[in-house]
Design a protein around this motif. Structure first.
Motif, PDB file in Angstrom:
ATOM      1  N   ALA A  70      60.850 -53.961  19.663  1.00 46.31           N
ATOM      2  CA  ALA A  70      59.924 -54.909  20.295  1.00 46.31           C
ATOM      3  C   ALA A  70      60.622 -55.677  21.417  1.00 46.31           C
ATOM      4  N   ARG A  97      53.001 -56.344  16.216  1.00 45.49           N
ATOM      5  CA  ARG A  97      53.396 -56.453  17.633  1.00 45.49           C
ATOM      6  C   ARG A  97      52.196 -56.268  18.582  1.00 45.49           C
ATOM      7  N   LEU A 133      60.355 -54.492  25.003  1.00 43.40           N
ATOM      8  CA  LEU A 133      59.212 -54.807  25.872  1.00 43.40           C
ATOM      9  C   LEU A 133      59.626 -55.706  27.033  1.00 43.40           C
ATOM     10  N   GLU A 134      60.781 -56.386  26.883  1.00 45.82           N
ATOM     11  CA  GLU A 134      61.283 -57.262  27.947  1.00 45.82           C
ATOM     12  C   GLU A 134      62.345 -56.564  28.793  1.00 45.82           C
ATOM     13  N   ARG A 191      49.835 -58.071  25.784  1.00 46.44           N
ATOM     14  CA  ARG A 191      50.358 -58.789  26.960  1.00 46.44           C
ATOM     15  C   ARG A 191      50.873 -57.783  27.995  1.00 46.44           C
ATOM     16  N   ARG A 193      60.501 -49.942  28.623  1.00 46.05           N
ATOM     17  CA  ARG A 193      59.347 -50.699  28.106  1.00 46.05           C
ATOM     18  C   ARG A 193      58.269 -49.730  27.609  1.00 46.05           C
ATOM     19  N   THR A 252      50.073 -58.381  19.762  1.00 41.96           N
ATOM     20  CA  THR A 252      49.984 -59.403  20.818  1.00 41.96           C
ATOM     21  C   THR A 252      50.902 -59.061  21.991  1.00 41.96           C
ATOM     22  N   GLU A 253      52.132 -58.679  21.683  1.00 43.72           N
ATOM     23  CA  GLU A 253      53.090 -58.352  22.760  1.00 43.72           C
ATOM     24  C   GLU A 253      52.602 -57.124  23.553  1.00 43.72           C
TER      25      GLU A 253
END
Lengths: 365, 124
Positions: A204, A230, A207-208, A236, A215, A232-233
């Motif tokens: 997770a 996960r 993702l950044e 986003r 990603r 929500t992420e």
């Protein structure tokens, strides 16, 4: 005009090359066959012991284990390829017996040393064996091999890390996606998928990552492993990621995860103005999600100027059950429906003949 | 004691399964492809057949379908063997008439238990 002698000479040369190649291929095959037969002959006396070890209860493994561990170097060398293959074919006490045999024999430590060999085939083979053994102490070395100059070694290391299943490998696997010595994304995805729940936090965090491919791979793995926590992420990423490929992966993952949090971002992603590839995948994902609230937006997409978006929306409506079918029938019966009516009729016809067309459109990165 | 036929193109698996079933007191015939399996089945019908799904030439699925089509072998218990990466084959295997399946990698002890369970079910 070419002289006949030149033509004949060229033909003779070609024939000579052809014959030489045939002889070479036959020679290589013969040598390989001879080597295999020789190996089988040497290993034959200890093969019953190996079968005994694999079929024994844990308490009964001691005797065959000790006998096998004591075999001479030549016999071990002949039997070891079979042992390595067997590691991937058996489970339970049979597998743990093989792992103990490798340890007793010192072969696990040897394989760790071989990771630093100058010969690429030895490094690759050692990585393969350690992966099959699930040898966690080798993880740092295997991570280092992800940047090996030999592409086969990098592949073996990535696969081995997946088999070992240690979460420490996550950042290294994601990092291996970039640069001139990159590991193919499919291999990294498979390896990350095998790592298990303890790796989810690290995946997770991907993702950044600054690399879009990292990603995208992280999102794909989270979707494939059912990481509903996960959502929500991922939602986003679908809304905000600057790269279309990442957003497409996010849309597909949200469809797979099937959580209500995915509905709003997917409905936003199907609207005109977004890239067509994204809208197609998002429309399919709305069908996978199965939320009745998507019926209206999908119904409106039947008249979309892009035929692929409209066709995917029609098939997605079929997956929403009666409400979706009603929407399709209403569109199909509209005399002024135009292309929307045609897409609706096509989807209903597919459904009536029992064809199960998958609405998920694979848009490869 | 039962007569068991094993058809698998992988010699390691064939030897391992045969060894385990012999240990369990069964009589075993091992062959390496589907055609040989059909021949062996017709010559001396076993009490149970263990078939690898993926074999060169005639697959385990084809053998299973042939068995189910012939009246004399229609009720013969069949266990399919498949690799984890080919789990989709399981559904097709059941559709072809298999009674159970085993996924590689497998534990030889579990395999033996499954064979005995299917044989017991048939005896009842």
């Amino acid at each position: 005009m070419i002289a006949p002698e030149v033509v004949t000479g060229a033909f003779v040369c070609l024939m000579a090359v052809f014959v030489a190649l045939c002889v070479l291929i036959a020679g290589i095959r013969g040598a390989r066959g001879y080597r295999n037969r020789r190996r089988e002959r040497i290993a034959a006396p200890v093969r019953p012991l190996l079968l005994e070890l694999l079929c024994a209860d844990e308490a009964e493994q001691g005797w065959p284990l000790l006998r096998l561990a004591e075999m001479d170097r030549r016999t071990w060398k002949a039997l070891e390829p079979t042992l390595a293959e067997m590691l991937g074919k058996v489970s339970g006490t049979a597998r743990s017996g093989l792992v103990r045999l490798y340890e007793l024999r010192g072969a696990t430590e040897n394989a760790v040393c071989e990771l630093g060999s100058l010969r690429a085939n030895r490094r690759g083979r050692a990585a393969q064996v350690l992966g099959r053994l699930g040898h966690r102490p080798a993880v740092p070395e295997l991570c280092r091999l992800l940047a090996d100059h030999d592409p086969e070694v990098r592949l073996s290391a990535a696969r081995a890390l997946g088999r070992v299943g240690d979460a420490r490998a996550v950042p290294y696997l994601l990092e291996s996606l970039r640069g001139s010595r990159a590991v193919p994304p499919g291999t990294v995805t498979r390896a990350l998928t095998l790592l298990g729940p303890e790796a989810l936090r690290g995946i997770a965090a991907g993702l950044e990552h600054s690399e879009p491919l990292a990603r995208a791979v992280s999102i794909e793995v989270l979707g494939a492993t059912g990481a509903v926590s996960r959502t929500t992420e991922i939602a986003r990423a679908l809304r905000d990621d600057p790269h279309t490929e990442v957003r497409i992966k996010a849309a597909r993952a949200l469809g797979r995860l099937g959580m209500p949090d995915g509905l709003e971002p997917l409905m936003e992603a199907v609207r005109p103005g977004h890239p067509v590839g994204l809208r197609i995948v998002a429309a399919g994902a709305l069908g996978s999600l199965g939320a009745l609230a998507a019926t209206g937006p999908l119904g409106r997409l039947l008249g979309d100027p892009d035929p692929h978006v409209a066709a995917t929306a029609a098939r997605a409506l079929l997956r929403l059950g009666l409400a979706g079918e009603d929407t399709l029938r209403a569109a199909a019966d509209d005399p002024a429906g135009g292309p929307a009516a045609a897409h609706a009729r096509a989807a209903l016809a597919e459904a009536s003949v029992g064809s199960r067309l998958d609405v998920r459109v694979e848009v490869a990165l | 004691m039962a007569r068991v036929l094993i058809a698998d193109d992988d010699a390691d698996i064939r030897d391992l399964v045969a060894f385990k079933l012999l240990q369990s007191g069964h009589e075993v015939t091992a062959v390496e492809d589907g055609m040989a399996a059909l021949r062996a089945l017709r010559e001396q019908p076993p009490d149970l057949a263990l078939l690898d799904i993926r074999m060169p030439g005639m697959s385990g699925l084809d053998v299973c379908r042939e068995l189910r089509a012939a009246p004399e072998t229609a009720t013969l218990p069949v266990i399919m063997i498949t690799a984890r990466s080919q789990e989709g084959d399981v559904e097709v295997g059941f559709a072809a008439g298999a009674d159970d399946y085993i996924i590689k990698p497998f534990s030889p002890r579990e395999l033996s238990s499954r064979v005995n369970a299917v044989l017991n079910r048939v005896e009842r």
